[in-house]
Design an enzyme around this catalytic site. Structure first.
Site, PDB file in Angstrom:
ATOM      1  N   PHE A 111     131.919  -7.816  28.245  1.00  0.00           N
ATOM      2  CA  PHE A 111     131.248  -8.882  27.503  1.00  0.00           C
ATOM      3  C   PHE A 111     129.806  -8.529  27.145  1.00  0.00           C
ATOM      4  O   PHE A 111     129.239  -9.085  26.198  1.00  0.00           O
ATOM      5  CB  PHE A 111     131.307 -10.196  28.289  1.00  0.00           C
ATOM      6  CG  PHE A 111     130.232 -10.404  29.324  1.00  0.00           C
ATOM      7  CD1 PHE A 111     129.089 -11.142  29.023  1.00  0.00           C
ATOM      8  CD2 PHE A 111     130.367  -9.900  30.611  1.00  0.00           C
ATOM      9  CE1 PHE A 111     128.110 -11.355  29.977  1.00  0.00           C
ATOM     10  CE2 PHE A 111     129.395 -10.103  31.565  1.00  0.00           C
ATOM     11  CZ  PHE A 111     128.262 -10.837  31.249  1.00  0.00           C
ATOM     12  N   LYS A 112     129.212  -7.585  27.866  1.00  0.00           N
ATOM     13  CA  LYS A 112     127.822  -7.221  27.579  1.00  0.00           C
ATOM     14  C   LYS A 112     127.662  -6.645  26.165  1.00  0.00           C
ATOM     15  O   LYS A 112     126.582  -6.707  25.581  1.00  0.00           O
ATOM     16  CB  LYS A 112     127.324  -6.211  28.616  1.00  0.00           C
ATOM     17  CG  LYS A 112     127.509  -6.638  30.076  1.00  0.00           C
ATOM     18  CD  LYS A 112     126.674  -7.844  30.429  1.00  0.00           C
ATOM     19  CE  LYS A 112     126.909  -8.287  31.860  1.00  0.00           C
ATOM     20  NZ  LYS A 112     126.398  -7.391  32.875  1.00  0.00           N
ATOM     21  N   ASP A 113     128.748  -6.093  25.610  1.00  0.00           N
ATOM     22  CA  ASP A 113     128.672  -5.542  24.254  1.00  0.00           C
ATOM     23  C   ASP A 113     128.244  -6.592  23.233  1.00  0.00           C
ATOM     24  O   ASP A 113     127.593  -6.271  22.237  1.00  0.00           O
ATOM     25  CB  ASP A 113     130.030  -4.982  23.822  1.00  0.00           C
ATOM     26  CG  ASP A 113     130.383  -3.676  24.517  1.00  0.00           C
ATOM     27  OD1 ASP A 113     129.476  -2.849  24.717  1.00  0.00           O
ATOM     28  OD2 ASP A 113     131.565  -3.483  24.847  1.00  0.00           O
TER      29      ASP A 113
END
Length: 462
Positions: A111-113
Site C-alpha cells: 500500500f505504500k506505493d
C-alpha cells in the site's frame, strides 16, 4: 490553506514548504489549520469519479493553487500509470458484509506505493521548479523503504537513504530494497528494531541545523502529503461500496503500526465522509490497542510477529490524533509529548478515553490468530491474505456488528510474506517481478544502532 505544527512553534506555511519540511522544525507534525468540510452535494459529484480524478479533487482542497491544476493532474496520472489495476485500488467482495480494499497493485506490491509513487514525482517536480536539492531520509519496517526507493530511483537531483532493522523484515521486503543498484540509493541495515531506526530519523530531523545543511526531506508518514495521499482510497472505497450495496453503515478495519494509515481514514471522516466505525487492527506490539481500550500509551516488550510491518511500539503519527483529541491545544500536546519523552508513557483521563473510544475500536491480533485467519479465508472464501491483511480481518470479526458492512484494507500482496503463508501449509506462486529478485545481488551497509554512525554514512553519501 495554511499548515501548522502540532506543537505550535512553526510559522504558518504553505503546501509545498510543508511537504519539504516533513517533520516540523519544532519536532511536531504538520497539519492544516482547518480541515475542509466537504459538502454532501460535492460527495455526490465525487461518487462517479475515477481514482485519479478523485485524488485531483481532494488534493485541490489542500494545495492552495501552488501546483497548477493541469500540472497536478499530470503528476497524479504519472504516479499511477504503472499500477497493475486500472482502478488503482480495486474493491473485492469476500462475503455479504466483508469487502477487501486491495492496495497492493503498485510496483512493490504494498500500500505504500500509493502515496510514495506520487511523492517521488512531487519531489522531482519541486526539485525542477525550485532548483532544490532533495536528499530523502526515511526509516522502514519493510514496505515504505521499497516503495520510496522505487518512487525516486534514478531521478536527477534526488538521493535517498533508507534505514531498515537488520534481519527484521521479510526476505522479499529486504530484496526489494537492497537489489536496487542505483547511485542515488543507499540502504542502511541497522542492528536494532524499527523503533530504533525511526528514533534516529527523528533525531536527525529535529537537528534543524543538520537538516538544513544536508537538505533532508522526509518520505515517512511524518510527512503530511503521504497522509493526504492515503486518504483518497477511503473516499474511493466508500463510494464503491455505497453504490454497490446501498449500505447505511460502512466501516473500515485498518492494519496499522505507525497510526498513519488509520489517521488518513480519520482525516477523511473529519472531512465529512460518513464512515460508521474505524477499527484499529494491530498485532502483539499492541500499544495502540491498549491506548484505545485503557487510555494508556506506553510501549511494552517488543515482539517479533508474523506481521513485521506492524512490529512498532512508538507510533509516529499518534501525535496528530492527540492534537485533535486535545481540541487542537498545542501547549497541551507539547506538554504530553515531553512527558512521554521523560516518563515513557501518556495516560489520559476517563472523559478523553470516552472520546477515543467513540473514534476507534481496536483489536490486537495474536500470532496464532493471524495464521488461523489466513487459513480460514483461504479455505472458505478462496482469498489468500497476507498476515497484515489477516490482522485487519481478525479485527473486523472481533469488533464489527452484523448490520454493518466492513472494508478491510489489504495492505500487501501475500508473496511479500511467504514465511507466514508457508506456516499455514499454503503454497503460492510468486509474481514474476518478485521471483526475479532472488537472482539479483544485494547492496546494503550494515551499521550499529547509532545516530552518529548513521550521520557519518549520510555525510559520505550526500
Amino acid at each position: 490553506m495554511d499548515f501548522i505544527s502540532t506543537r505550535g512553534k512553526v510559522e504558518k506555511t504553505g503546501f509545498i514548504r510543508t511537504f519539504l519540511m516533513g517533520l516540523g522544525d519544532d519536532g511536531g507534525l504538520m497539519l492544516p489549520t482547518d480541515i475542509p468540510a466537504v459538502p454532501q452535494e460535492v460527495f455526490k459529484q465525487w461518487e462517479q469519479l475515477s481514482y485519479r480524478d478523485l485524488m485531483l479533487e481532494i488534493f485541490s482542497y489542500f494545495t492552495n493553487g501552488e501546483i497548477p491544476r493541469e500540472e497536478l493532474k499530470q503528476l497524479i496520472d504519472e504516479s499511477y500509470s504503472g499500477f497493475r489495476s486500472p482502478e488503482v485500488t480495486p474493491v473485492k467482495q469476500i462475503h455479504d458484509s466483508l469487502y477487501v480494499l486491495e492496495l497492493f497493485h503498485g510496483p512493490t506490491f504494498a500500500f505504500k506505493d500509493i502515496a510514495l509513487q506520487f511523492m517521488g514525482n512531487l519531489y522531482s517536480y519541486v526539485s525542477r521548479k525550485e532548483n532544490e536539492i532533495i536528499n530523502i531520509l526515511g526509516a522502514t519496517s519493510g514496505d515504505t523503504g521499497a516503495a520510496a526507493i522505487q518512487g525516486v530511483r534514478g531521478k536527477e537531483g534526488i538521493r535517498i537513504c533508507i534505514l531498515h532493522p537488520h534481519q527484521k523484515v521479510s526476505k522479499v521486503q529486504e530484496l526489494q530494497m537492497t537489489t536496487v543498484d542505483d547511485e542515488n540509493v543507499l540502504n542502511l541495515s541497522v542492528h536494532g528494531n524499527f523503533d530504533d531506526c525511526q528514533r534516529i530519523i527523528k533525531e536527525l530531523f529535529a537537528d534543524v541545523e543538520y537538516k538544513n545543511k544536508y537538505h533532508l526531506r522526509a518520505i515517512n508518514s511524518i510527512n503530511f502529503v503521504r497522509i493526504l495521499a492515503q486518504t483518497v482510497y477511503y473516499f474511493y472505497a466508500y463510494f464503491q461500496i455505497s453504490r454497490r450495496t446501498q449500505a447505511e453503515k460502512i466501516s473500515f478495519s485498518v492494519p496499522t503500526g505507525n497510526f498513519g494509515n488509520i489517521f488518513s481514514a480519520y482525516l477523511a471522516k473529519r472531512m465529512g465522509l460518513p464512515i460508521h466505525r474505524l477499527v484499529l487492527a494491530t498485532n502483539e506490539n499492541n500499544i495502540l490497542e491498549r491506548f484505545v481500550k485503557e487510555g494508556v500509551y506506553r510501549p511494552g516488550d517488543f515482539r517479533v510477529t508474523h506481521s513485521p510491518s506492524m512490529d512498532i511500539q512508538i507510533a509516529s503519527n499518534f501525535e496528530r490524533y492527540l492534537y485533535y483529541l486535545l481540541d487542537q491545544n498545542q501547549e497541551k500536546v507539547t506538554s504530553l509529548m515531553q512527558q512521554f519523552q521523560s516518563e515513557g508513557q501518556i495516560v489520559i483521563d476517563p472523559q478523553l478515553l470516552k472520546k477515543v473510544q467513540s473514534d476507534f475500536s481496536a483489536h490486537g491480533v495474536k500470532n496464532e490468530e493471524c495464521l488461523q485467519i489466513i487459513s480460514k479465508y483461504s479455505g472458505e472464501y478462496d482469498y489468500l491474505a497476507d498476515p497484515h491483511t489477516a490482522c485487519g480481518i481478525a479485527a473486523y470479526e472481533a469488533c464489527c456488528d452484523k448490520d454493518e458492512v466492513c472494508v478491510t484494507l489489504a495492505t500487501a500482496h501475500p508473496a511479500k510474506f511467504n514465511e507466514s503463508i508457508q506456516l499455514c501449509d499454503i503454497s503460492q506462486k510468486f509474481p514474476a517481478e518478485i521471483q526475479a529478485l532472488f537472482d539479483k545481488p544485494q547492496h546494503m551497509t550494515v551499521v550499529e544502532n547509532s545516530k552518529q554512525e548513521v550521520a557519518e554514512q549520510l555525510k559520505r553519501f550526500f
